[in-house]
Write a protein that holds these residues in place. Structure first.
Motif, PDB file in Angstrom:
ATOM      1  N   SER A 213       0.781  -1.217  -0.086  1.00 40.78           N
ATOM      2  CA  SER A 213       0.136  -0.105   0.052  1.00 40.78           C
ATOM      3  C   SER A 213       0.937   1.377   0.049  1.00 40.78           C
ATOM      4  N   GLN A 214       1.762   1.369   0.771  1.00 40.87           N
ATOM      5  CA  GLN A 214       2.711   2.721   0.957  1.00 40.87           C
ATOM      6  C   GLN A 214       3.391   2.652  -0.096  1.00 40.87           C
ATOM      7  N   ARG A 215       4.112   1.556  -0.687  1.00 36.20           N
ATOM      8  CA  ARG A 215       5.116   1.812  -1.620  1.00 36.20           C
ATOM      9  C   ARG A 215       4.502   2.070  -3.194  1.00 36.20           C
ATOM     10  N   ILE A 216       3.203   1.526  -3.232  1.00 35.66           N
ATOM     11  CA  ILE A 216       2.586   1.654  -4.807  1.00 35.66           C
ATOM     12  C   ILE A 216       1.637   3.269  -4.450  1.00 35.66           C
ATOM     13  N   TYR A 217       1.089   3.330  -3.444  1.00 37.57           N
ATOM     14  CA  TYR A 217       0.070   4.485  -3.552  1.00 37.57           C
ATOM     15  C   TYR A 217       0.401   5.637  -2.598  1.00 37.57           C
ATOM     16  N   GLY A 218       1.675   5.510  -2.161  1.00 34.19           N
ATOM     17  CA  GLY A 218       1.854   6.358  -0.686  1.00 34.19           C
ATOM     18  C   GLY A 218       2.620   7.795  -1.307  1.00 34.19           C
ATOM     19  N   TYR A 219       2.618   8.153  -2.613  1.00 33.76           N
ATOM     20  CA  TYR A 219       3.119   9.439  -3.260  1.00 33.76           C
ATOM     21  C   TYR A 219       2.109  10.223  -3.842  1.00 33.76           C
ATOM     22  N   GLY A 220       1.380  11.170  -2.891  1.00 31.98           N
ATOM     23  CA  GLY A 220       0.608  11.883  -3.593  1.00 31.98           C
ATOM     24  C   GLY A 220       0.870  12.605  -4.899  1.00 31.98           C
ATOM     25  N   GLY A 221       0.058  12.493  -5.899  1.00 29.24           N
ATOM     26  CA  GLY A 221       0.259  12.870  -7.444  1.00 29.24           C
ATOM     27  C   GLY A 221       0.899  11.976  -8.311  1.00 29.24           C
ATOM     28  N   MET A 223       1.288   8.163  -9.486  1.00 30.40           N
ATOM     29  CA  MET A 223       0.889   6.772  -9.497  1.00 30.40           C
ATOM     30  C   MET A 223       1.486   5.789 -10.419  1.00 30.40           C
ATOM     31  N   PRO A 224       2.220   4.689  -9.890  1.00 28.25           N
ATOM     32  CA  PRO A 224       3.083   3.925 -10.851  1.00 28.25           C
ATOM     33  C   PRO A 224       2.046   3.138 -11.580  1.00 28.25           C
ATOM     34  N   ARG A 225       2.399   3.188 -12.834  1.00 28.55           N
ATOM     35  CA  ARG A 225       1.591   2.377 -14.015  1.00 28.55           C
ATOM     36  C   ARG A 225       2.137   0.772 -14.043  1.00 28.55           C
ATOM     37  N   PHE A 226       3.081   0.649 -13.288  1.00 32.01           N
ATOM     38  CA  PHE A 226       3.402  -0.759 -13.301  1.00 32.01           C
ATOM     39  C   PHE A 226       3.013  -1.606 -12.076  1.00 32.01           C
ATOM     40  N   ALA A 227       2.300  -0.975 -11.191  1.00 39.98           N
ATOM     41  CA  ALA A 227       1.583  -1.606 -10.198  1.00 39.98           C
ATOM     42  C   ALA A 227       0.799  -2.913 -10.597  1.00 39.98           C
TER      43      ALA A 227
END
Length: 382
Positions: A213-221, A223-227
């Protein structure tokens, strides 16, 4: 005909018999009569159960009971060792305000319950201990004080502790709302496919890294497309299942010199990072910061609130009634109540964890909000 009715010599007796007949047939007479008679239907209609402002004290009342329960109630007796806060105005219904309830859960060292899922949406907010555990849809989350963990609608999850120590957390569920809609369902029969056969399991297999959760979604603005393209839960909530306290605290501290809002001070909402919307469709969550010596102006809104102080001491005034609170207490603020908060310290900030049914009310176009100015004038805010 109206004149003939009033001329009946036994009108009061006949009316009582009529009302008794209506009640016996499970109906309600929705016509108004004068306020000085027994059957004032408007008064009866408005006399339904309503939540009242109320404060539950964690250190004085909740923790001593939970500590006794740890000794008396084992996981063999029950998979849940939780205390649900019941609003005195709604008892015996399990509701802290009309749409939500708060429960405190104490797990002994290294207790893990089997997976289950349900239609009510829920969160867990860490209070004490670094080893609170919730496995959500194959992501094993260990969380500490101030961390927020989602267990969304219809998503498999299980709770417990790791690390060899007790841990205390606070839960908020929209159970009373879902119950009112007659949409509650639970499932305790967890199974996974093994070699083409569904096999009952007592714990979910890990499908995502523990810090997913933190690694993929925890950066505001960002969004990794490779998730992973795997769906998260039932798809009804934020796909980010854990929100860490250090990030929330850092954000609020960074803005401690901002003017803020006169009625809400500094307030940050937890959101779905993929949409910018609340984490659930029914309820939402905030952290509210009051700087040293800060007080908010009175605020009234249609949304029901649960306010849980996390750090600091102070008091709130709800409809003229003062409630002095400490960390980990819970205050019920029913919708329609005037409420203001006061930080009692001139040195330290206060942090309040707040739950609200605002999203439901907004979807139904029922949400309204008013505030009072310093001159005590009422102004419409929303």
């Amino acid at each position: 005909m109206s004149t003939n009715v009033h001329r009946l010599p036994n009108r009061d007796t006949a009316l009582k018999a009529l009302y008794d007949e209506i009640g016996a047939k499970n109906m309600f007479p929705f016509w108004a009569t004068s306020a000085d008679v027994q059957n004032d239907e408007i008064k009866q209609l408005m006399a339904t159960s309503r939540a009242v402002p109320f404060l539950w004290r964690c250190a004085e009342d909740i923790e001593p009971i939970l500590n006794k329960a740890v000794e008396l109630v084992t996981m063999d007796d029950s998979e849940r060792r939780s205390l649900v806060l019941v609003n005195p105005g709604l008892a015996p219904k399990r509701a802290t305000v009309s749409t939500m309830y708060t429960a405190y859960r104490l797990n002994d060292a290294d207790e893990i319950m089997p997976p289950h899922k349900h239609s009510p949406s829920a969160v867990r907010f860490g209070l004490k201990g670094k080893g609170n555990f919730t496995g959500v849809d194959g992501e094993n989350i260990v969380f500490g004080p101030g961390d927020l963990v989602l267990t969304p609608n219809d998503t498999w999850h299980n709770h417990g502790t790791v690390g060899g120590e007790q841990a205390l957390n606070l839960s908020v569920l929209d159970f009373p709302l879902v119950e009112t809609l007659n949409a509650v369902h639970f499932d305790h029969h967890y199974a996974e496919e093994v070699d083409g056969v569904m096999v009952p399991m007592k714990q979910q297999s890990e499908r995502f890294p523990a810090d997913y959760s933190q690694r993929i979604y925890g950066y505001g603005g960002l969004m990794p497309r490779f998730a992973s393209k795997q769906s998260r839960g039932a798809g009804f909530s934020s796909p980010m299942f854990v929100y860490r306290w250090d990030m929330m605290r850092e954000l609020l501290e960074r803005h401690k010199d901002w003017e803020g809002d006169a009625h809400e001070a500094l307030m940050v909402e937890y959101i779905d990072p993929t949409s910018g919307q609340p984490v659930f469709k029914t309820i939402t969550f905030f952290v509210q910061m009051l700087r040293p010596g800060e007080s908010t102006l009175p605020l009234r809104q249609t949304a029901n609130l649960l306010v849980a102080p996390f750090e600091g001491t102070g008091h709130s005034i709800v409809d003229g009634q003062r409630f002095d609170w400490n960390a980990f207490d819970t205050l019920a603020v029913p919708g329609g109540s005037w409420c203001q908060h006061v930080n009692a310290s001139d040195k330290d900030p206060v942090f309040l964890f707040v739950a609200s049914d605002e999203p439901t009310q907004k979807k139904l176009d029922l949400y309204r909000k008013w505030g009072k100015t310093k001159d005590d004038a009422v102004v419409r805010l929303v």
